[in-house]
Design a protein around this motif. Structure first.
Motif, mmCIF file in Angstrom:
data_model
loop_
_atom_site.group_PDB
_atom_site.id
_atom_site.type_symbol
_atom_site.label_atom_id
_atom_site.label_comp_id
_atom_site.label_asym_id
_atom_site.label_seq_id
_atom_site.Cartn_x
_atom_site.Cartn_y
_atom_site.Cartn_z
ATOM 1 N N ARG A 8 0.635 6.642 -6.804
ATOM 2 C CA ARG A 8 -0.434 7.469 -7.011
ATOM 3 C C ARG A 8 -0.371 8.823 -6.486
ATOM 4 N NH1 ARG A 8 -3.176 4.403 -3.735
ATOM 5 N NH2 ARG A 8 -3.600 5.986 -2.025
ATOM 6 N N ARG A 9 0.298 9.091 -5.332
ATOM 7 C CA ARG A 9 0.271 10.341 -4.827
ATOM 8 C C ARG A 9 1.433 11.068 -4.744
ATOM 9 N NH1 ARG A 9 -4.254 12.500 -4.807
ATOM 10 N NH2 ARG A 9 -3.509 14.033 -3.260
ATOM 11 N N ARG A 10 2.639 10.442 -5.055
ATOM 12 C CA ARG A 10 3.831 11.393 -5.042
ATOM 13 C C ARG A 10 4.666 11.085 -6.376
ATOM 14 N NH1 ARG A 10 6.266 12.362 -0.594
ATOM 15 N NH2 ARG A 10 6.933 14.288 -1.977
ATOM 16 N N ASP A 32 -8.111 8.459 -0.522
ATOM 17 C CA ASP A 32 -7.384 9.705 -0.697
ATOM 18 C C ASP A 32 -8.396 11.141 -0.468
ATOM 19 O OD1 ASP A 32 -5.160 8.550 -1.626
ATOM 20 O OD2 ASP A 32 -5.947 8.767 -3.763
ATOM 21 N N TRP A 85 0.852 4.146 -2.995
ATOM 22 C CA TRP A 85 0.686 5.493 -2.667
ATOM 23 C C TRP A 85 1.741 6.310 -3.222
ATOM 24 C CZ3 TRP A 85 3.986 8.698 0.330
ATOM 25 C CH2 TRP A 85 3.217 9.834 0.755
ATOM 26 N N LEU A 126 -4.035 4.773 4.154
ATOM 27 C CA LEU A 126 -3.249 4.912 3.006
ATOM 28 C C LEU A 126 -4.110 4.724 1.657
ATOM 29 C CD1 LEU A 126 0.391 3.384 4.080
ATOM 30 C CD2 LEU A 126 -0.107 5.780 3.150
ATOM 31 N N SER A 127 -5.022 3.847 1.709
ATOM 32 C CA SER A 127 -5.879 3.413 0.709
ATOM 33 C C SER A 127 -7.201 4.261 0.484
ATOM 34 C CB SER A 127 -6.446 2.059 1.151
ATOM 35 O OG SER A 127 -5.383 1.068 1.321
ATOM 36 N N GLU A 150 1.585 16.383 0.977
ATOM 37 C CA GLU A 150 0.089 16.457 0.700
ATOM 38 C C GLU A 150 -0.584 17.714 0.847
ATOM 39 O OE1 GLU A 150 -1.518 14.178 -1.149
ATOM 40 O OE2 GLU A 150 -1.415 12.002 -0.442
ATOM 41 N N ALA A 170 0.915 -1.030 -0.100
ATOM 42 C CA ALA A 170 0.103 0.096 0.096
ATOM 43 C C ALA A 170 0.837 1.311 -0.152
ATOM 44 C CB ALA A 170 -1.019 -0.120 1.150
ATOM 45 N N VAL A 171 1.869 1.187 0.708
ATOM 46 C CA VAL A 171 2.987 2.270 0.741
ATOM 47 C C VAL A 171 3.357 2.530 -0.648
ATOM 48 C CG1 VAL A 171 4.847 3.185 1.694
ATOM 49 C CG2 VAL A 171 3.548 2.322 3.235
#
Length: 382
Positions: free
Chosen positions: A75-77, A286, A72, A283-284, A193, A68-69
């Motif tokens: 997806r986010r970074r 947003d 993430w 983490l799953s 974020e 999951a990390v």
């Protein structure tokens, strides 16, 4: 203790806090960046569902949490191909920052950190018997290699306390400089974020097309997809209101993380199983992060307008939970003046010797207290 540690800075605010608390309408505490909003219900449910925890948890964390990390990060970074085997849960990010030089056995070496910075970088070096070296530019660290170069270089983006965001070209230069000298680079990115930059600024700092969020040290535009010698630490405390859970992680060079993991196994540095499950849930999702950022956006706008109307200047503060503010006078004078109107803030002197005229003003107060602070800034005699 055998360590040359500074006094704990927050203890020195006792007198100012007492003054501010005597205000007829009560204290507005904008000094510490501790979340005040509710922990998301689905995260609490995940914690409760995992409360049957009779066995020891894994120091390394479960495979699905590490996956999951990695997801993430992509997806986010904007960081693809993070190896789940190079992810390590930590018991909050502060303990990782404080103990990393010890875990890496850097006694007698130099540990470089930003000159205006979270004080735990300095403290961590001292705990390890290393030499803390504050710097603003790489030229301050000198051209030499070998043992004369820092063994570890901290970067912090977005910065606590200044809110400065380091762009891709800046981070790339740090990585290249460190690799030429055999130094490890560790980036504290816990506020990534919470981004206030407009689109033009995002594009400028991105260093080219692609991901326009706060750049990570592990971004392929920074390190060419090679995580050797690089580590990022991150926390869910701010974005998910999980400070009390101590839910954080590190990721990067699998060799370095493997060394750190072995020591943590011996030392019993294990994230509790229920917290691992809660962290996986957070983490799953947003949506809750986006909603929390909007809450902070409103508070930031209210405080920024009030500060500037009172004659303050806000510097940097392009991301994160603080307004790095000066009224053109020594920081402790500003702290005392604000305490007289019932507002408690942190002096820039907590964050090094090069920030003596700034104060750090946190966005982490309930809306009603933020509104009260905005009214009080009008009474500030600066």
């Amino acid at each position: 203790m055998g360590h040359d540690l500074p006094d704990f800075p927050w203890d020195t605010l006792a007198a100012a806090k007492a003054t501010a608390s005597a205000h007829p309408d009560g204290l507005v505490d904008l000094s510490v960046g501790t979340p005040v909003d509710p922990t998301p219900p689905f995260v609490r449910e995940a914690l409760a569902d995992a409360s049957e925890a009779h066995g020891y948890p894994q120091t390394w964390g479960t495979a699905d949490l590490r996956e999951a990390v990695a997801a993430w990060f992509e997806r986010r970074r904007g960081v693809p191909a993070v190896d789940p085997d190079s992810v390590l849960p930590t018991i909050g990010s502060k303990e990782f920052v404080a103990w990393l030089p010890t875990l890496l056995d850097l006694r007698g070496r130099a540990v470089a950190h930003p000159a205006v910075a979270y004080p735990t970088y300095d403290v961590g070096a001292r705990l390890a018997g290393a030499a803390p070296v504050p710097f603003e530019g790489l030229t301050e660290l000198g051209p030499a290699g070998g043992d004369a170069a820092p063994a570890l270089i901290w970067v912090n983006t977005p910065s606590n306390p200044t809110g400065k965001v380091l762009g891709v070209p800046h981070l790339r230069k740090v990585v290249q400089w460190a690799r030429e000298r055999g130094a490890i680079v560790v980036s504290d990115e816990c506020y990534a974020e919470i981004d206030w930059r407009d689109e033009d600024e995002r594009l400028e700092q991105a260093g080219g097309s692609g991901f326009t969020g706060v750049p990570s040290l592990l971004d392929p535009r920074v390190c060419d997809g090679d995580h050797t010698g690089l580590v990022v630490c991150y926390s869910l405390s701010k974005q998910s209101n999980l400070a009390g859970y101590r839910a954080a992680f590190a990721a990067g060079d699998p060799r370095l993380l493997g060394r750190i993991l072995e020591v943590r196994k011996h030392a019993g540095m294990m994230m509790p199983w229920p917290v691992q499950r809660a962290m996986l849930a957070a983490l799953s999702d947003d949506a809750h992060v986006a909603a929390q950022v909007e809450i902070y956006r409103r508070r930031r706008s209210v405080l920024a307008l009030a500060i500037e109307a009172a004659g303050g200047r806000i510097d940097d503060s392009r991301a994160g939970l603080y307004l790095w503010t000066t009224f053109g006078r020594p920081a402790l004078e500003t702290v005392d003046a604000l305490a007289e109107v019932g507002i408690l803030v942190a002096p820039g002197t907590f964050y090094g010797t090069r920030s003596g005229h700034h104060v750090r003003i946190a966005l982490t107060a309930p809306d009603e207290r933020v509104d009260a602070a905005a009214r009080r800034f009008a009474d500030l005699g600066l």
